[in-house]
Design a protein around this motif. Structure first.
Motif, short mmCIF file in Angstrom:
data_model
loop_
_atom_site.label_atom_id
_atom_site.label_comp_id
_atom_site.label_asym_id
_atom_site.label_seq_id
_atom_site.Cartn_x
_atom_site.Cartn_y
_atom_site.Cartn_z
N ALA A 350 -4.62 -12.53 10.15
CA ALA A 350 -3.73 -11.37 10.11
C ALA A 350 -3.47 -10.91 8.68
O ALA A 350 -3.41 -9.70 8.41
N ARG A 351 -3.30 -11.84 7.74
CA ARG A 351 -3.06 -11.46 6.34
C ARG A 351 -4.27 -10.75 5.74
O ARG A 351 -4.11 -9.89 4.87
N HIS A 352 -5.44 -11.10 6.21
CA HIS A 352 -6.65 -10.46 5.69
C HIS A 352 -6.69 -8.98 6.08
O HIS A 352 -7.24 -8.15 5.33
N HIS A 353 -6.09 -8.63 7.22
CA HIS A 353 -6.12 -7.25 7.71
C HIS A 353 -4.73 -6.62 7.72
O HIS A 353 -4.55 -5.58 8.37
N VAL A 354 -3.76 -7.20 7.02
CA VAL A 354 -2.38 -6.76 7.18
C VAL A 354 -2.17 -5.32 6.72
O VAL A 354 -1.38 -4.57 7.33
N ALA A 355 -2.85 -4.90 5.66
CA ALA A 355 -2.65 -3.53 5.16
C ALA A 355 -3.04 -2.51 6.22
O ALA A 355 -2.28 -1.56 6.51
N ARG A 356 -4.19 -2.70 6.84
CA ARG A 356 -4.66 -1.75 7.87
C ARG A 356 -3.79 -1.81 9.12
O ARG A 356 -3.40 -0.79 9.68
N THR A 357 -3.45 -3.03 9.55
CA THR A 357 -2.66 -3.18 10.78
C THR A 357 -1.26 -2.63 10.59
O THR A 357 -0.73 -1.92 11.46
N ARG A 358 -0.63 -2.95 9.47
CA ARG A 358 0.73 -2.47 9.21
C ARG A 358 0.75 -0.95 9.13
O ARG A 358 1.68 -0.30 9.65
N ALA A 359 -0.24 -0.37 8.49
CA ALA A 359 -0.30 1.09 8.38
C ALA A 359 -0.45 1.73 9.76
O ALA A 359 0.14 2.79 10.04
N ALA A 360 -1.24 1.10 10.63
CA ALA A 360 -1.40 1.64 11.98
C ALA A 360 -0.10 1.58 12.76
O ALA A 360 0.26 2.52 13.48
N VAL A 361 0.64 0.48 12.63
CA VAL A 361 1.93 0.35 13.32
C VAL A 361 2.92 1.38 12.80
O VAL A 361 3.60 2.07 13.57
N LEU A 362 3.01 1.52 11.47
CA LEU A 362 3.92 2.50 10.89
C LEU A 362 3.52 3.92 11.29
O LEU A 362 4.37 4.78 11.52
N GLY A 363 2.22 4.17 11.38
CA GLY A 363 1.76 5.49 11.80
C GLY A 363 2.17 5.79 13.23
O GLY A 363 2.58 6.91 13.55
N ALA A 364 2.06 4.79 14.10
CA ALA A 364 2.47 5.00 15.50
C ALA A 364 3.97 5.23 15.59
O ALA A 364 4.42 6.13 16.32
N LEU A 365 4.76 4.44 14.87
CA LEU A 365 6.21 4.62 14.89
C LEU A 365 6.61 5.95 14.27
O LEU A 365 7.52 6.64 14.77
N SER A 366 5.94 6.32 13.19
CA SER A 366 6.24 7.60 12.55
C SER A 366 5.91 8.77 13.47
O SER A 366 6.67 9.75 13.56
N GLY A 367 4.79 8.68 14.20
CA GLY A 367 4.45 9.73 15.15
C GLY A 367 5.49 9.87 16.24
O GLY A 367 5.82 10.98 16.67
N ALA A 368 6.03 8.73 16.69
CA ALA A 368 7.07 8.78 17.73
C ALA A 368 8.37 9.33 17.20
O ALA A 368 9.18 9.87 17.95
N LEU A 369 8.58 9.23 15.87
CA LEU A 369 9.82 9.69 15.25
C LEU A 369 9.61 11.02 14.52
O LEU A 369 10.21 11.26 13.47
N CYS A 370 8.78 11.84 15.08
CA CYS A 370 8.57 13.21 14.56
C CYS A 370 8.07 13.22 13.12
O CYS A 370 8.41 14.11 12.34
N GLY A 371 7.27 12.21 12.76
CA GLY A 371 6.68 12.16 11.44
C GLY A 371 7.57 11.60 10.36
O GLY A 371 7.22 11.67 9.17
N ASP A 372 8.70 11.03 10.69
CA ASP A 372 9.65 10.50 9.70
C ASP A 372 9.23 9.09 9.31
O ASP A 372 9.48 8.12 10.04
N SER A 373 8.62 8.95 8.15
CA SER A 373 8.11 7.64 7.72
C SER A 373 9.24 6.69 7.33
O SER A 373 9.12 5.47 7.50
N LEU A 374 10.35 7.23 6.80
CA LEU A 374 11.46 6.37 6.43
C LEU A 374 12.08 5.74 7.68
O LEU A 374 12.35 4.53 7.72
N SER A 375 12.30 6.54 8.72
CA SER A 375 12.83 5.99 9.96
C SER A 375 11.86 4.99 10.57
O SER A 375 12.28 3.98 11.15
#
Length: 651
Positions: A350-375
């Motif tokens: 997981a640490r080897h791929h953490v940057a890509r995986t974390r970005a995908a999770v944040l992207g999904a959450l940001s999309g659900a929150l109307c593009g708000d990356s801070l939220s």
């Protein structure tokens, strides 16, 4: 000598396909030493054997799971697995540990009633109790994880498996006559009548015998009295209503044996709301009654309690051979157990791929929150946060989040589109999610607080009875003007207590009993939350980006979605982090400097910064907290405070 005999090597396939047969063989071996040395029956155990077998690759997955099958799809006597939360813990019950099987010629053979609910007696034989071998076991009620998401349920139950072939002659020995499954009540009544020559008006009627079919299924499954047909009295209707309440949520009645080293039936390591994985024998026959228990009053009490229990057709019964307690707040269906070599390998990958995986999770959450990356980032922190310690009434390490400024539904009474989209994404990522739209009617009518039902002698489930690590998503945009009744006020207060103290007060009618909780509480609202514990939340106004995508294409990839689910589980396990002494000193100095700049900065703010720094480091799967994690959180906090001030100016 007993310990030497119990360490005998038994065939693993036979143990997994015909566990009762292996138990009978072990019991017969122990009887050769002397039944008087069996004590409380703790030496008749399969726990170590099952545990050893489960260490072999594929053995656990090969066993049928009650999480994915109904009990009628499985034969009597099958070894099955079941994973669930402890919903209720009952008082220990008595059962016939050893009884005598009296042959037609008068010869006697010792049998054991352990790991079963009914005696298995050959035709023409009778049963005679051995009162000195009346043992105890502890029943507990387990239910599938409340709020479990679809993918997690599938991961736990496993793929569909063919019905296992079970040796139904589990208690037969070579040359033994064909046996009939009989309830202990019938056998004991028959024996008592024969020995005491009771008068006709005092005789106990024997229930009809239920011979077992060749396939292992009872010809007449045990059902409750109200379902038997004929006249139904008021007492029967009340009993049926009582057991119907205690058999909700697809629960199973699990009977634990020899939980402590001292041989008592009380499980010392299990508590209410714990997650357990049970491996036990499925029993769908009648229940063994206490025969000539220690006192008549105890026997009567046990009979009254059994009358309130659901029949096996409504609530499966498992006789536990082996169980393992799942770690609180760290259990995950896709991850190996914590603190194992397999988990360390999972962390490396997981640490080897953490940057890509974390970005995908944040992207999904940001999309659900109307593009708000801070939220999205604060939402990530909230769902992986865990209670690390308690200082008085304050839970340390938990982050409850209130996202304000969320639009209400276009249609009156509907859920907020933000709440709907966030829930849809979290269902894909988390193993457990509780969604709760708040309305006046639902607050007045819902059962959020667990309460003791003394009539059914059970703890009735409330929606706030959750295992550690759960996530609760509230929609406050659905609240309108109205009047809360007494139940509504209590429910709203319970939500506030959960947010502020991470505790839930269970209603035992005459007094409340508080239980610790560890629930990530996320509130979607138009204005600040109406909960009394508003100060316990991290508040953030939503910043809507009109061009935001609802779900990034990256998570549409099944392999990345699988990695994202595992990543969140590992991040939640990473929240316990060390902070080097130089880093701690640097952070303290920063707090002192911040206080010099603004007197509004409080120790509570500094504690919040430290908690978020820990969560940010955990989201990166770091092994310790460093100054870069703290600096990142300080930037996030500056942006959040700026939004709050801007929102206040607009108001």
């Amino acid at each position: 000598e007993i310990s030497a005999r119990t360490s005998m090597a038994f065939d693993t396939p036979a143990m997994l396909t015909a566990p009762l047969k292996v138990i009978v063989e072990e019991f017969e071996e122990l009887c050769k030493v002397g039944a008087d040395k069996l004590g409380s029956g703790a030496c008749i155990s399969m726990a170590s054997r099952v545990e050893k077998a489960l260490k072999k690759l594929g053995v656990a997955a090969g066993l049928p799971s009650l999480n994915g099958r109904r009990q009628e799809q499985l034969p009597w006597g099958a070894l099955v697995r079941f994973q669930g939360m402890i919903m209720d813990m009952r008082d220990p019950e008595y059962y016939a540990g050893i009884y005598e099987e009296v042959q037609p010629d008068g010869s006697v053979r010792l049998r054991t009633g352990k790991f079963r609910d009914s005696f298995d007696v050959p035709e023409g034989c009778t049963v005679r109790p051995r009162n000195e071998f009346t043992w105890q076991r502890t029943p507990i009620i387990c239910a599938p994880l409340p709020g479990q998401t679809a993918w997690a349920a599938e991961a736990i139950s496993g793929p569909a498996l063919p019905t296992p072939a079970v040796d139904v002659s589990t208690t037969a020995s070579p040359g033994a006559p064909a046996r009939c499954k009989r309830s202990a009540e019938a056998d004991m009544a028959e024996t008592a009548a024969a020995e005491e020559d009771m008068d006709d008006d005092m005789a106990v009627d024997e229930p009809p015998k239920r011979p077992r079919a060749p396939g292992g299924e009872p010809a007449d499954p045990s059902v409750c009295a109200p379902c038997q047909g004929g006249e139904t009295g008021e007492d029967d209707r009340q009993a049926a209503a009582a057991w119907a309440r205690s058999s909700a949520l697809g629960s199973a009645l699990v009977k634990l044996y020899d939980c402590d080293v001292d041989g008592s039936a009380e499980p010392s390591d299990l508590r209410l709301n714990d997650l357990v994985e049970v491996y036990g024998v499925l029993d769908i026959g009648g229940e063994t009654d206490v025969c000539d228990g220690p006192t008549d009053s105890i026997s009567m009490m046990m009979e009254e309690e059994k009358a309130l229990r659901p029949p096996p057709s409504a609530q499966p019964r498992l006789h536990c051979l082996y169980y393992r307690k799942l770690p609180m707040g760290r259990a995950h269906p896709l991850l190996p157990p914590p603190d194992t070599y397999e988990e360390s390998l999972a962390f490396q990958v997981a640490r080897h791929h953490v940057a890509r995986t974390r970005a995908a999770v944040l992207g999904a959450l940001s999309g659900a929150l109307c593009g708000d990356s801070l939220s999205a980032e604060l939402l990530l922190y909230s769902i992986i946060s865990r209670v690390l310690a308690r200082r008085g009434e304050v839970p340390i390490g938990k982050l409850s989040l209130n996202i304000t400024g969320c639009p209400a539904a276009v249609t009156a009474g509907g859920p907020s589109p933000v709440w709907t989209s966030v829930g849809a994404v979290l269902k894909e990522l988390l193993p457990s999610l509780h969604e709760m739209p708040l309305t006046i009617d639902k607050l007045n009518q819902s059962k959020l607080i667990p309460e003791k039902d003394y009539e059914a002698n059970s703890l009735v489930y409330g929606r706030l009875q959750m295992p550690a690590g759960s996530t609760l998503l509230l929609d406050e945009t659905t609240l309108t003007s109205g009047k809360l009744d007494e139940a509504g006020v209590r429910n709203l207060g319970a939500l506030g207590e959960l947010a502020a103290r991470q505790k839930v007060g269970y209603d035992f009618k005459y007094f409340p009993v508080e239980f610790d909780a560890d629930v990530s509480l996320i509130s979607i609202s138009s204005a600040k939350t109406v909960l009394s514990a508003s100060s316990a939340f991290c508040h953030l106004p939503l910043h809507i980006q009109p061009s935001a995508a609802p779900l990034p294409a990256a998570l549409a990839d099944p392999s990345l979605l699988h990695a994202a689910r595992g990543y969140l589980g590992l991040a939640a396990r990473s929240v316990v982090l060390d902070m080097p002494e130089p880093v701690a000193l640097a952070l303290q100095n920063d707090f002192v400097n911040a206080r010099k700049v603004s007197k509004e900065v409080s120790p509570d703010d500094f504690a919040h910064w430290l908690s978020c720094s820990r969560l940010h480091a955990a989201s990166l799967l770091a092994t310790q907290i460093d100054e870069s994690h703290y600096a990142h959180v300080r930037q996030l906090e500056a942006s959040r405070v700026a939004r709050l001030r801007a929102a206040e100016v607009c108001v």
